[in-house]
Design an enzyme around this catalytic site. Sequence first.
Site, PDB file in Angstrom:
ATOM      1  N   HIS A   1       0.817  -1.208   0.000  1.00  0.00           N
ATOM      2  CA  HIS A   1       0.000   0.000   0.000  1.00  0.00           C
ATOM      3  C   HIS A   1       0.856   1.266   0.000  1.00  0.00           C
ATOM      4  O   HIS A   1       2.019   1.251   0.406  1.00  0.00           O
ATOM      5  CB  HIS A   1      -0.925   0.001   1.205  1.00  0.00           C
ATOM      6  CG  HIS A   1      -2.037  -0.984   1.083  1.00  0.00           C
ATOM      7  ND1 HIS A   1      -2.981  -1.150   2.047  1.00  0.00           N
ATOM      8  CD2 HIS A   1      -2.358  -1.855   0.095  1.00  0.00           C
ATOM      9  CE1 HIS A   1      -3.840  -2.074   1.667  1.00  0.00           C
ATOM     10  NE2 HIS A   1      -3.474  -2.523   0.485  1.00  0.00           N
TER      11      HIS A   1
ATOM     12  N   GLU B   1       0.727   3.961   1.840  1.00  0.00           N
ATOM     13  CA  GLU B   1       1.195   4.382   3.157  1.00  0.00           C
ATOM     14  C   GLU B   1       2.414   3.570   3.579  1.00  0.00           C
ATOM     15  O   GLU B   1       3.395   4.113   4.089  1.00  0.00           O
ATOM     16  CB  GLU B   1       0.100   4.197   4.219  1.00  0.00           C
ATOM     17  CG  GLU B   1      -1.210   4.851   3.889  1.00  0.00           C
ATOM     18  CD  GLU B   1      -2.196   3.883   3.241  1.00  0.00           C
ATOM     19  OE1 GLU B   1      -1.904   3.362   2.137  1.00  0.00           O
ATOM     20  OE2 GLU B   1      -3.264   3.672   3.827  1.00  0.00           O
TER      21      GLU B   1
ATOM     22  N   CYS C   1      -6.913   4.626   5.817  1.00  0.00           N
ATOM     23  CA  CYS C   1      -5.919   3.561   5.868  1.00  0.00           C
ATOM     24  C   CYS C   1      -6.589   2.249   6.272  1.00  0.00           C
ATOM     25  O   CYS C   1      -7.481   2.238   7.122  1.00  0.00           O
ATOM     26  CB  CYS C   1      -4.829   3.901   6.893  1.00  0.00           C
ATOM     27  SG  CYS C   1      -3.933   5.421   6.553  1.00  0.00           S
TER      28      CYS C   1
ATOM     29  N   CYS D   1      -2.251  -0.832   7.562  1.00  0.00           N
ATOM     30  CA  CYS D   1      -1.551   0.445   7.421  1.00  0.00           C
ATOM     31  C   CYS D   1      -1.745   1.322   8.643  1.00  0.00           C
ATOM     32  O   CYS D   1      -0.840   2.079   9.018  1.00  0.00           O
ATOM     33  CB  CYS D   1      -1.984   1.159   6.147  1.00  0.00           C
ATOM     34  SG  CYS D   1      -1.310   0.382   4.648  1.00  0.00           S
TER      35      CYS D   1
END
Length: 162
Positions: free
Chosen positions: A79, A81, A116, A120
Amino acid sequence: MERRDKKNYYLDLAEVVSQRSTCLRRHYGAVIVKNDEVISTGYVGAPRQRKNCTDLGICIRQKLNIPRGERYELCRSVHAEANAIISSSRDKMMGASLFLVGIEADTGEYVKNAVCCSMCKRLVINAGIEYVYVRDDKDNYREIKVSDWVENDESLEGTLGY
C-alpha cells in the site's frame, strides 16, 4: 490566482504520486510531511522486482469478489502508506503528517470514505505519525488524529473493511 492552502497542496502532491499506482482497482498516493518538508512518498504497487497487477492484467481480490478492506494478505501490492513509511526513518516520521489520496481506477473518482486499512493503521501508529489527512474531493479532506486509532482500536471489535 489564489494560492493553494498547504494541506491541499500536499494532497495534490499525493494525488500526483497516485498516478504511479499499478493496482487495477484503486490508485493511492501518500506523502509524509514534517515541518513543511516532504520526507517520503509512496504509491500502490507490487514489491520491487515482482510483476505488477497492471503487467499481469489480473487482480486476484477482484477475481474472487473480495470486498474493499478485507483479505489484504491476498493482494500483490504494497500500500501507498506502507511504501512511504518504509522509505523514511522513524526519527523523521515522529510527529509528521501523512497525506493520502485514493482514486478509483475505473472511474477516476475519489475513493469514497477512504482511510488507511487496518494493517496500514498499525504501521502509521508505529511510525510515530501524528495526523493523517485524507482527500474527499478536490478541495475537501478529513483530518484524523492518529491517537484516535489507538484509543478506538477496531481490531478489538473484529471490525472488517472500512
